[in-house]
Scaffold this active site. Structure first.
Site, PDB file in Angstrom:
ATOM      1  N   HIS A   8       0.819  -1.208   0.000  1.00 36.75           N
ATOM      2  CA  HIS A   8       0.000   0.000   0.000  1.00 36.75           C
ATOM      3  C   HIS A   8       0.860   1.269   0.000  1.00 36.75           C
ATOM      4  O   HIS A   8       2.052   1.250   0.333  1.00 36.75           O
ATOM      5  CB  HIS A   8      -0.907   0.010   1.235  1.00 36.75           C
ATOM      6  CG  HIS A   8      -0.141  -0.034   2.530  1.00 36.75           C
ATOM      7  ND1 HIS A   8       0.442   1.075   3.097  1.00 36.75           N
ATOM      8  CD2 HIS A   8       0.140  -1.071   3.347  1.00 36.75           C
ATOM      9  CE1 HIS A   8       1.045   0.741   4.215  1.00 36.75           C
ATOM     10  NE2 HIS A   8       0.891  -0.564   4.392  1.00 36.75           N
ATOM     11  N   GLU A  78      -2.528  -7.348   7.271  1.00 38.14           N
ATOM     12  CA  GLU A  78      -1.154  -7.417   7.767  1.00 38.14           C
ATOM     13  C   GLU A  78      -1.057  -8.368   8.960  1.00 38.14           C
ATOM     14  O   GLU A  78      -2.042  -8.642   9.656  1.00 38.14           O
ATOM     15  CB  GLU A  78      -0.645  -6.024   8.149  1.00 38.14           C
ATOM     16  CG  GLU A  78       0.823  -5.953   8.586  1.00 38.14           C
ATOM     17  CD  GLU A  78       1.826  -6.481   7.560  1.00 38.14           C
ATOM     18  OE1 GLU A  78       1.729  -7.669   7.209  1.00 38.14           O
ATOM     19  OE2 GLU A  78       2.713  -5.710   7.146  1.00 38.14           O
TER      20      GLU A  78
END
Length: 220
Positions: A8, A78
């Site tokens: 990201h 994550e």
């Protein structure tokens, strides 16, 4: 099938000076610019887009998506860092000196969080559910996070778990391109050249981002 696996863009968690995994922060203005630079550099109408459910990954995917729908997979979130969540780097060094998700990712276990086997299991689950039956000529974007990206790439290439310790960190919106033929092949590894023109790289990345001098692409 070509897989573009992207970390990201810069998020507010990245500039907090703390370890953040599960906190759901948005992209900074720089993170938006990084994602736009990646979109313009690639200039691809992706056939499929998969994203972590966390805002920083979803926003990145949305900027690159065009008219392609984004499919959210919880397995792409994550790694949960447990007691390390929200700690400053100084606090981590003092309180958890033996927990190393960089050079020791293949054996890491976060107190009250996840371990390497948890993440490898999530990556394999994502591969089986999302990628197995896609067309062989598809262009696929996967928007995720730094640790999950390392484990996912290692799993896709069927490399031994220890090899992941030599897979360097990637900058925000850096992507790895894998050509998924009978023998998966890396075309680009942690490619970040789209960040150069407008000085969009993370300051000091060259001092902390490299975990190994070995050529990961040659490791078996």
């Amino acid at each position: 099938m070509k897989l573009y696996i992207m970390r990201h863009g810069e998020s507010y968690s990245n500039i907090s000076g703390k370890m953040v995994s599960s906190q759901d922060t948005e992209l900074t203005s720089k993170g938006i610019a990084q994602s736009e630079a990646a979109r313009d550099f690639l200039n691809i109408n992706f056939d499929y887009i998969f994203s972590s459910p966390l805002k920083r990954a979803k926003q990145t995917a949305e900027i690159l998506a065009g008219n392609t729908p984004i499919q959210i997979y919880d397995d792409l979130r994550e790694m949960e860092v447990g007691l390390l969540e929200g700690k400053t780097w100084a606090e981590l060094e003092e309180q958890f000196p033996d927990v190393d998700s960089g050079r020791g990712l293949s054996s890491v276990s976060f107190p009250q969080g996840e371990n390497f086997e948890d993440i490898l299991g999530r990556c394999r689950s994502f591969i089986d559910q999302a990628l197995t039956n896609l067309p062989t000529d598809a262009n696929v974007l996967i928007a995720c996070h730094g640790i999950i990206k390392r484990v996912l790439v290692n799993a896709l290439l069927n490399k031994p778990r220890e090899c992941v310790d030599h897979l360097n960190w990637c900058d925000n919106t850096a992507f790895t391109l894998i050509n998924m033929t009978d023998t998966p092949k890396i075309i680009h590894l942690n490619h970040w050249q789209h960040l150069e023109a407008d000085n969009l790289r993370t300051e000091g990345f060259h001092t902390w981002g490299y975990l190994s001098e070995q050529d990961y692409t040659l490791m078996n």
